[in-house]
Scaffold this motif. Structure first.
Motif, PDB file in Angstrom:
ATOM      1  N   VAL A 176       0.808  -1.223   0.000  1.00 34.19           N
ATOM      2  CA  VAL A 176       0.000   0.000   0.000  1.00 34.19           C
ATOM      3  C   VAL A 176       0.843   1.275   0.000  1.00 34.19           C
ATOM      4  N   GLY A 177       2.109   1.178  -0.377  1.00 31.87           N
ATOM      5  CA  GLY A 177       2.933   2.383  -0.498  1.00 31.87           C
ATOM      6  C   GLY A 177       3.737   2.674   0.747  1.00 31.87           C
ATOM      7  N   ASP A 178       4.529   3.762   0.666  1.00 32.91           N
ATOM      8  CA  ASP A 178       5.520   4.072   1.702  1.00 32.91           C
ATOM      9  C   ASP A 178       6.480   2.906   1.877  1.00 32.91           C
ATOM     10  N   LEU A 179       7.126   2.535   0.788  1.00 35.85           N
ATOM     11  CA  LEU A 179       8.172   1.526   0.874  1.00 35.85           C
ATOM     12  C   LEU A 179       9.359   2.051   1.663  1.00 35.85           C
ATOM     13  N   SER A 196       6.740  -8.679 -11.545  1.00 37.22           N
ATOM     14  CA  SER A 196       5.284  -8.790 -11.570  1.00 37.22           C
ATOM     15  C   SER A 196       4.715  -9.510 -10.352  1.00 37.22           C
ATOM     16  N   ALA A 197       5.571 -10.030  -9.492  1.00 38.15           N
ATOM     17  CA  ALA A 197       5.091 -10.674  -8.266  1.00 38.15           C
ATOM     18  C   ALA A 197       4.716  -9.662  -7.201  1.00 38.15           C
ATOM     19  N   ALA A 198       4.920  -8.379  -7.465  1.00 39.63           N
ATOM     20  CA  ALA A 198       4.541  -7.336  -6.512  1.00 39.63           C
ATOM     21  C   ALA A 198       3.773  -6.239  -7.231  1.00 39.63           C
ATOM     22  N   VAL A 199       2.717  -5.770  -6.589  1.00 37.07           N
ATOM     23  CA  VAL A 199       1.975  -4.598  -7.038  1.00 37.07           C
ATOM     24  C   VAL A 199       2.065  -3.580  -5.903  1.00 37.07           C
ATOM     25  N   THR A 200       2.560  -2.392  -6.206  1.00 35.21           N
ATOM     26  CA  THR A 200       2.642  -1.368  -5.173  1.00 35.21           C
ATOM     27  C   THR A 200       2.030  -0.076  -5.684  1.00 35.21           C
ATOM     28  N   VAL A 201       1.386   0.641  -4.776  1.00 33.63           N
ATOM     29  CA  VAL A 201       0.936   1.995  -5.074  1.00 33.63           C
ATOM     30  C   VAL A 201       1.849   2.966  -4.331  1.00 33.63           C
ATOM     31  N   LEU A 202       1.909   4.185  -4.820  1.00 36.37           N
ATOM     32  CA  LEU A 202       2.816   5.177  -4.250  1.00 36.37           C
ATOM     33  C   LEU A 202       2.218   5.808  -2.997  1.00 36.37           C
ATOM     34  N   ARG A 248       1.982   2.757  -9.722  1.00 30.58           N
ATOM     35  CA  ARG A 248       0.634   3.329  -9.765  1.00 30.58           C
ATOM     36  C   ARG A 248       0.340   4.186  -8.536  1.00 30.58           C
ATOM     37  N   LEU A 249      -0.675   5.010  -8.671  1.00 32.18           N
ATOM     38  CA  LEU A 249      -1.194   5.766  -7.537  1.00 32.18           C
ATOM     39  C   LEU A 249      -2.433   5.071  -6.966  1.00 32.18           C
ATOM     40  N   CYS A 250      -3.125   4.338  -7.799  1.00 32.07           N
ATOM     41  CA  CYS A 250      -4.350   3.643  -7.396  1.00 32.07           C
ATOM     42  C   CYS A 250      -4.466   2.388  -8.255  1.00 32.07           C
TER      43      CYS A 250
END
Length: 237
Positions: free
Chosen positions: A27-30, A49-55, A98-100
């Motif tokens: 959900v972001g804030d890596l 592609s094993a990870a999806v993150t939003v900023l 992505r942002l969302c």
């Protein structure tokens, strides 16, 4: 995660994460505040592609800092990334995130969505910010992104004001009015909002038909409701 790499790895071992079979949603804030932001960023980047993150707001703050804008806060831990030999590659990867994000009835965003936004609308607005992050106006965007005005969305907003409101809602918002006017002065418990303001998820919202997955607000600890999974349980603190 905020650079808490060791704890992150322990959690992945506990849930038996397998990048050959599983997809990790973040959900972001890596990065930032924790001790090992560089390793966290490299690890998530290498998952492909094993990870999806939003900023999140800290991820965007890193991009702003890398262009000489914004200001430092006590406890910031960006330097390991900014001084790394692969800094440019990591930041280029971060700009592509992505942002969302929506999939299978879930929508993931770092902070939240304004009351008037459907998920379809939010995805379209997020795409405007994503295009600015990836496009030739990126340096100018970094110079103009930070700030708390305007405090509310209007369909006729243009330029940097338009993108700034989208960014602030999706990465910084905690409290807003039922009409979607945001306040950024309070970061604590849900009971500490300014008069007339609600936690954003308590306002009647057009996205209520979708399960939102969010982070950002560690004072919520872990909030699980039928249409909200707020999962920043405050590991950093």
């Amino acid at each position: 995660i905020q650079g808490c790499f060791e704890t992150f790895q322990r959690l992945l071992r506990r849930c038996a994460f397998d990048p050959q079979q599983d997809t990790l949603w973040l959900v972001g804030d890596l990065v930032n505040r924790g001790p090992r932001s560089l390793e966290t960023l490299r690890y998530v980047r290498d998952l492909g592609s094993a990870a999806v993150t939003v900023l999140g707001n800290h991820d965007l703050a890193l991009l702003v800092m890398s262009h000489g804008y914004g200001r430092r806060f006590p406890g910031d831990t960006f330097d390991d990334i900014l001084n790394a030999p692969d800094c440019d590659e990591l930041l280029a990867w971060l700009r592509q995130q992505r942002l969302c994000y929506r999939e299978r009835g879930f929508c993931m965003v770092h902070a939240g969505l304004l009351p008037a936004w459907t998920v379809d609308r939010a995805l379209a607005l997020a795409a405007e910010v994503e295009a600015a992050l990836r496009g030739p106006e990126f340096p100018a965007f970094m110079a103009n992104m930070w700030g708390s005005e305007p405090t509310a969305w209007r369909d006729d907003l243009l330029g940097w004001d338009r993108l700034r409101v989208i960014v602030n809602a999706m990465t910084r918002m905690r409290f807003c009015t039922a009409e979607g006017v945001m306040d950024f002065s309070v970061k604590g418990e849900v009971t500490q909002g300014p008069p007339g303001y609600l936690p954003w998820f308590e306002a009647p919202r057009q996205s209520a038909d979708t399960i939102l997955i969010t982070g950002h607000w560690s004072a919520l600890r872990l909030k699980l409701e039928p249409n909200l999974l707020a999962i920043d349980s405050g590991c950093l603190w």
